[in-house]
Design a protein around this motif. Structure first.
Motif, mmCIF file in Angstrom:
data_model
loop_
_atom_site.group_PDB
_atom_site.id
_atom_site.type_symbol
_atom_site.label_atom_id
_atom_site.label_comp_id
_atom_site.label_asym_id
_atom_site.label_seq_id
_atom_site.Cartn_x
_atom_site.Cartn_y
_atom_site.Cartn_z
ATOM 1 N N LEU A 162 0.820 -1.209 0.000
ATOM 2 C CA LEU A 162 0.000 0.000 0.000
ATOM 3 C C LEU A 162 0.859 1.267 0.000
ATOM 4 O O LEU A 162 0.587 2.199 -0.766
ATOM 5 N N ILE A 206 -2.140 -0.254 6.880
ATOM 6 C CA ILE A 206 -3.467 0.055 6.360
ATOM 7 C C ILE A 206 -3.749 1.552 6.374
ATOM 8 O O ILE A 206 -4.574 2.054 5.600
ATOM 9 N N LEU A 231 -4.235 4.059 3.336
ATOM 10 C CA LEU A 231 -5.506 4.408 2.693
ATOM 11 C C LEU A 231 -5.881 5.857 2.975
ATOM 12 O O LEU A 231 -6.436 6.555 2.114
ATOM 13 N N TRP A 232 -5.592 6.319 4.186
ATOM 14 C CA TRP A 232 -5.915 7.702 4.539
ATOM 15 C C TRP A 232 -5.140 8.682 3.652
ATOM 16 O O TRP A 232 -5.695 9.682 3.175
ATOM 17 N N MET A 291 -4.025 8.033 0.647
ATOM 18 C CA MET A 291 -4.628 7.945 -0.684
ATOM 19 C C MET A 291 -5.855 8.844 -0.786
ATOM 20 O O MET A 291 -6.065 9.525 -1.799
ATOM 21 N N VAL A 345 -7.266 -0.552 -4.839
ATOM 22 C CA VAL A 345 -6.719 -1.586 -3.966
ATOM 23 C C VAL A 345 -7.632 -2.804 -4.028
ATOM 24 O O VAL A 345 -8.844 -2.689 -3.838
ATOM 25 N N ALA A 347 -11.672 0.770 5.133
ATOM 26 C CA ALA A 347 -11.395 1.720 4.055
ATOM 27 C C ALA A 347 -12.346 2.909 4.110
ATOM 28 O O ALA A 347 -11.926 4.073 3.990
ATOM 29 N N VAL A 388 -11.989 6.113 1.951
ATOM 30 C CA VAL A 388 -11.836 5.460 0.644
ATOM 31 C C VAL A 388 -13.104 4.665 0.333
ATOM 32 O O VAL A 388 -13.482 3.780 1.107
ATOM 33 N N ALA A 435 -15.441 1.779 -0.824
ATOM 34 C CA ALA A 435 -15.069 0.366 -0.783
ATOM 35 C C ALA A 435 -16.281 -0.509 -1.018
ATOM 36 O O ALA A 435 -17.433 -0.110 -0.810
ATOM 37 N N PRO A 490 -9.131 7.094 -4.997
ATOM 38 C CA PRO A 490 -8.863 5.729 -4.544
ATOM 39 C C PRO A 490 -10.139 4.933 -4.330
ATOM 40 O O PRO A 490 -11.209 5.486 -4.042
ATOM 41 N N LEU A 532 -11.278 0.683 -2.829
ATOM 42 C CA LEU A 532 -10.831 -0.605 -2.293
ATOM 43 C C LEU A 532 -11.900 -1.655 -2.544
ATOM 44 O O LEU A 532 -13.094 -1.397 -2.378
#
Length: 518
Positions: A389, A417, A420-421, A423, A432, A476, A481, A483, A505, A507
Motif C-alpha cells: 500500500l 493500512i 488508505l488515509w 490515498m 486496492v 477503508a 476510501v 469500498a 482511490p 478498495l
C-alpha cells in the motif's frame, strides 16, 4: 542568512528532490514551517513512518529520482526501517531527513534520545550529520549525491533541532540537480566481446539472470534477443524492483521463490551471468536443504546492465515473436485466486502500475497478465511485508497520469493500512484489491517446508486471521476510501471496472476461500 530548516528544504529542491513523505514531530516543526516558503516542495502526510518510507521507495522506483522522508527522531526512523530495508534491496534512492534533539540537549538522555546514526547505517546506506549549521547545505548535497549514486541507496540526514531553528548560510553550493543516474552497480567482470564468446559457446548450459534496470522494457527485449541468438536461458530475479510486463514486452520467467523451483530452473547450468542481479540463494535455511542455489561447479560472472543492448547487437539476435494475443474472457462463479487473476488481466488498463504484495494468493497473476496491456509491476524486494500500500502511494504521486493497482494480501495489508488515509487525502488514483483468505497463508506453507509439526489449536491460531474476520471495506470507508466487497468473479469485475472509471482511490475486499497448503 536563513533558518537551517529553510536551507535544508531549499537545497533539496536545488538537488531535484521536490516530494517529501512526512510524519513529523516536535524536533521537525521548523522544517514544517519552512515548507510555507517553498511551494515547489510537495509535502505528503503519512500517519505512520512505515508508510512514509515505503511511499518514498515506490516514488523513486517510478520517477527514477528520490523523494525525501521527514521522520521524528530515532523512534520515528525505527518505525520506518522495514520499508527502508525493502528500498535497500531494490537499490532505491531515498533521502531521509531525521530530526534530532538540540545538540546541547542530547547529553541529557531525554526520553526520545537514541542512536539515530546506528539506525541509518543499518540500512546499508550513508549518514550525514552536520557539525554545525554552516555545514547544512553541504550535508544535504552529500546525502542526495550518496542516495543517487550507483547503485541507489538510502541516505540519512540528521538534523539537530537547534541547527534547524538557528541561522545558517544558504546557497553555498551551485544548484546542481541530481548528480548521478540511478543505476544498478558498476560494470561487471565481462566486457561485451567476452560475454558474447561465452554465451555462443555455452548456449543452453548458460543462464542469464536479470535484475535492476535490466528488468525494464529495453533490458528485457535485449535479453530476449540474446536468448534467441544463443539458446541461453534467461530469467528475471525473484522479486524485481520494477518489472515491465504485458504486450510488447517479452514474458521472461521469474526465478521461483521456493528453493526447489529455483534449483530446477537453474539445473544443468555451467555458467550464470548476473546482469543487475545478485547470485541467488534460498530465502531461508531449511533443514537438509542447500542455501546456495547456483549449481555446484557453475561459474558465476557479471555483465553491466548498460552493456546488455550492445551484447544483443553483437550477437545479432532478433526479438522473438510475441505470444499470440488471446482475449481474456471474464470468468464467472465463486471467487478464487485463479479467476481473480483472470478478472484483473481482462480489465487491466493500458500503462498501469501494479504494486504486487499478493503473496500466496497471487500465484496466478504473472501468467494471467503476460499478454495484458503494457504495465509495470513493483514487487516486495526485501521480504519485509507491509510494503504494497505505501509503494502504491508513492507510485501514484510519481505518475499521476497512470492508474495504480495495489494487489494486496490481507495479512500484510494490516501492517500499513493507514496508507488508505493518505490515498484519500491526496485523491490518488489507486485501486486496492485485498486478496482476503483470512490467513497468513505463506506462513502455513513455510510451516510445512521447515519440517515441523504444528497441529494444535495454539500454534494454528498464530497463522489464522479469522476470529474475527477483518472487514477491510469498513476500514477503508473509515479512512475515506470508497469500498465494496466481492464474493464472485462477476462482482469483482463490476467493482474493478467501476473503480477504474472513477477518479480517486477505491478498495475492493475480494473474499477468497480459506487457504490450505494441502
Amino acid at each position: 542568512m536563513s533558518t537551517g530548516a529553510e536551507v535544508v528544504v531549499n537545497r533539496l529542491l536545488a538537488e531535484g528532490v521536490d516530494v517529501c513523505f512526512a510524519n513529523p514531530g516536535t524536533s521537525e516543526m521548523h522544517f514544517v514551517a519552512a515548507l510555507d516558503a517553498a511551494p515547489a516542495m510537495r509535502p505528503v502526510l503519512c500517519l505512520f513512518e512505515g508508510v512514509a518510507t515505503g511511499a518514498a521507495d515506490g516514488y523513486a522506483r517510478i520517477a527514477g529520482t528520490p523523494a525525501a522522508t521527514l521522520l521524528h527522531l530515532g523512534p520515528g526512523m525505527a518505525n520506518g526501517l522495514a520499508n527502508l530495508h525493502n528500498a535497500r534491496r531494490a537499490f532505491t534512492p531515498v533521502v531521509n531527513v531525521v530530526g534530532d534533539h538540540a545538540t546541547y540537549h542530547q547529553p541529557l538522555d531525554a526520553p526520545l534520545e537514541s542512536d539515530i546514526d546506528a539506525l541509518g547505517y543499518w540500512t546499508g546506506g550513508s549518514v550525514h550529520r552536520p557539525e554545525s549549521a554552516a555545514d547544512l547545505d553541504a550535508a544535504v548535497h552529500g546525502a542526495v549525491q550518496s542516495a543517487t549514486g550507483t547503485p541507489g541507496r538510502v541516505a540519512t540526514l540528521v538534523l539537530p533541532a537547534d541547527y534547524s531553528w538557528g541561522s545558517a548560510p544558504q546557497n553555498t553550493l551551485p544548484d546542481t540537480g541530481i548528480g548521478h543516474p540511478v543505476g544498478d552497480g558498476p560494470a561487471g567482470l565481462l566486457d561485451v566481446a567476452r560475454a558474447a564468446e561465452l554465451l555462443r559457446t555455452q548456449g543452453e548450459r548458460a543462464v542469464v539472470l536479470l535484475g535492476g534496470a535490466a528488468t525494464h522494457t529495453e533490458g528485457l527485449r535485449a535479453a530476449a534477443r540474446i536468448g534467441a541468438a544463443t539458446g541461453v536461458r534467461v530469467l528475471v530475479e525473484t522479486f524485481p524492483a520494477r518489472l515491465a510486463r504485458g504486450r510488447g514486452v517479452p514474458p521472461i520467467e521469474r526465478l521461483g521463490y521456493l528453493a526447489e523451483q529455483a534449483t530446477q530452473q537453474l539445473s544443468g547450468a555451467t555458467h550464470l551471468v548476473l546482469v543487475g542481479a545478485k547470485s541467488p540463494v534460498s530465502f531461508f535455511a531449511y533443514p537438509g536443504k542447500p542455501s546456495v542455489l547456483v549449481p555446484e561447479g557453475a561459474e558465476v560472472c557479471a555483465l553491466s546492465v548498460h552493456e546488455l543492448a550492445a551484447l544483443a547487437d553483437e550477437l545479432g539476435g532478433e526479438l522473438p515473436a510475441p505470444p499470440p494475443l488471446v482475449p481474456t474472457e471474464l470468468p464467472t462463479g465463486p471467487l478464487n485466486p485463479q479467476n481473480l487473476a483472470q478478472v484483473i488481466a481482462a480489465l487491466l488498463p493500458e500503462n498501469a502500475i501494479i504494486s504486487d504484495e499478493a503473496n500466496t494468493s497471487g500465484v496466478f497473476l504473472p501468467a494471467a497478465t503476460a499478454t495484458a496491456p503494457r504495465h509495470d509491476v513493483l514487487t516486495l524486494t526485501g521480504g519485509a511485508i507491509g510494503q504494497g500500500l505505501p509503494v502504491a502511494v508513492g507510485a501514484a504521486i510519481a505518475a499521476p497520469d497512470r492508474p495504480v493497482i495495489a494487489l494486496q494480501s490481507d495479512g500484510s495489508a494490516a501492517y500499513t493500512i493507514s496508507a488508505l488515509w493518505t490515498m484519500a487525502r491526496e485523491q490518488l488514483d489507486v485501486t486496492v484489491v485485498i486478496l482476503n483468505n483470512h490467513a497468513y497463508a505463506i506462513l502455513q506453507l513455510e510451516l510445512l517446508r521447515v519440517g515441523t509439526q504444528a497441529n494444535g489449536e495454539r500454534s494454528r491460531s498464530l497463522l489464522d486471521l479469522s476470529r474475527p474476520d477483518i472487514d477491510f471495506a469498513s476500514i477503508a470507508q473509515g479512512f475515506g476510501v470508497p469500498a465494496a466487497r466481492a464474493t464472485t468473479a462477476d462482482e469483482l469485475a463490476d467493482q474493478f471496472r467501476a473503480a477504474l472509471a472513477e477518479p480517486g482511490p477505491h478498495l475492493i475486499d475480494a473474499a477468497l476461500p480459506a487457504w490450505s497448503p494441502v
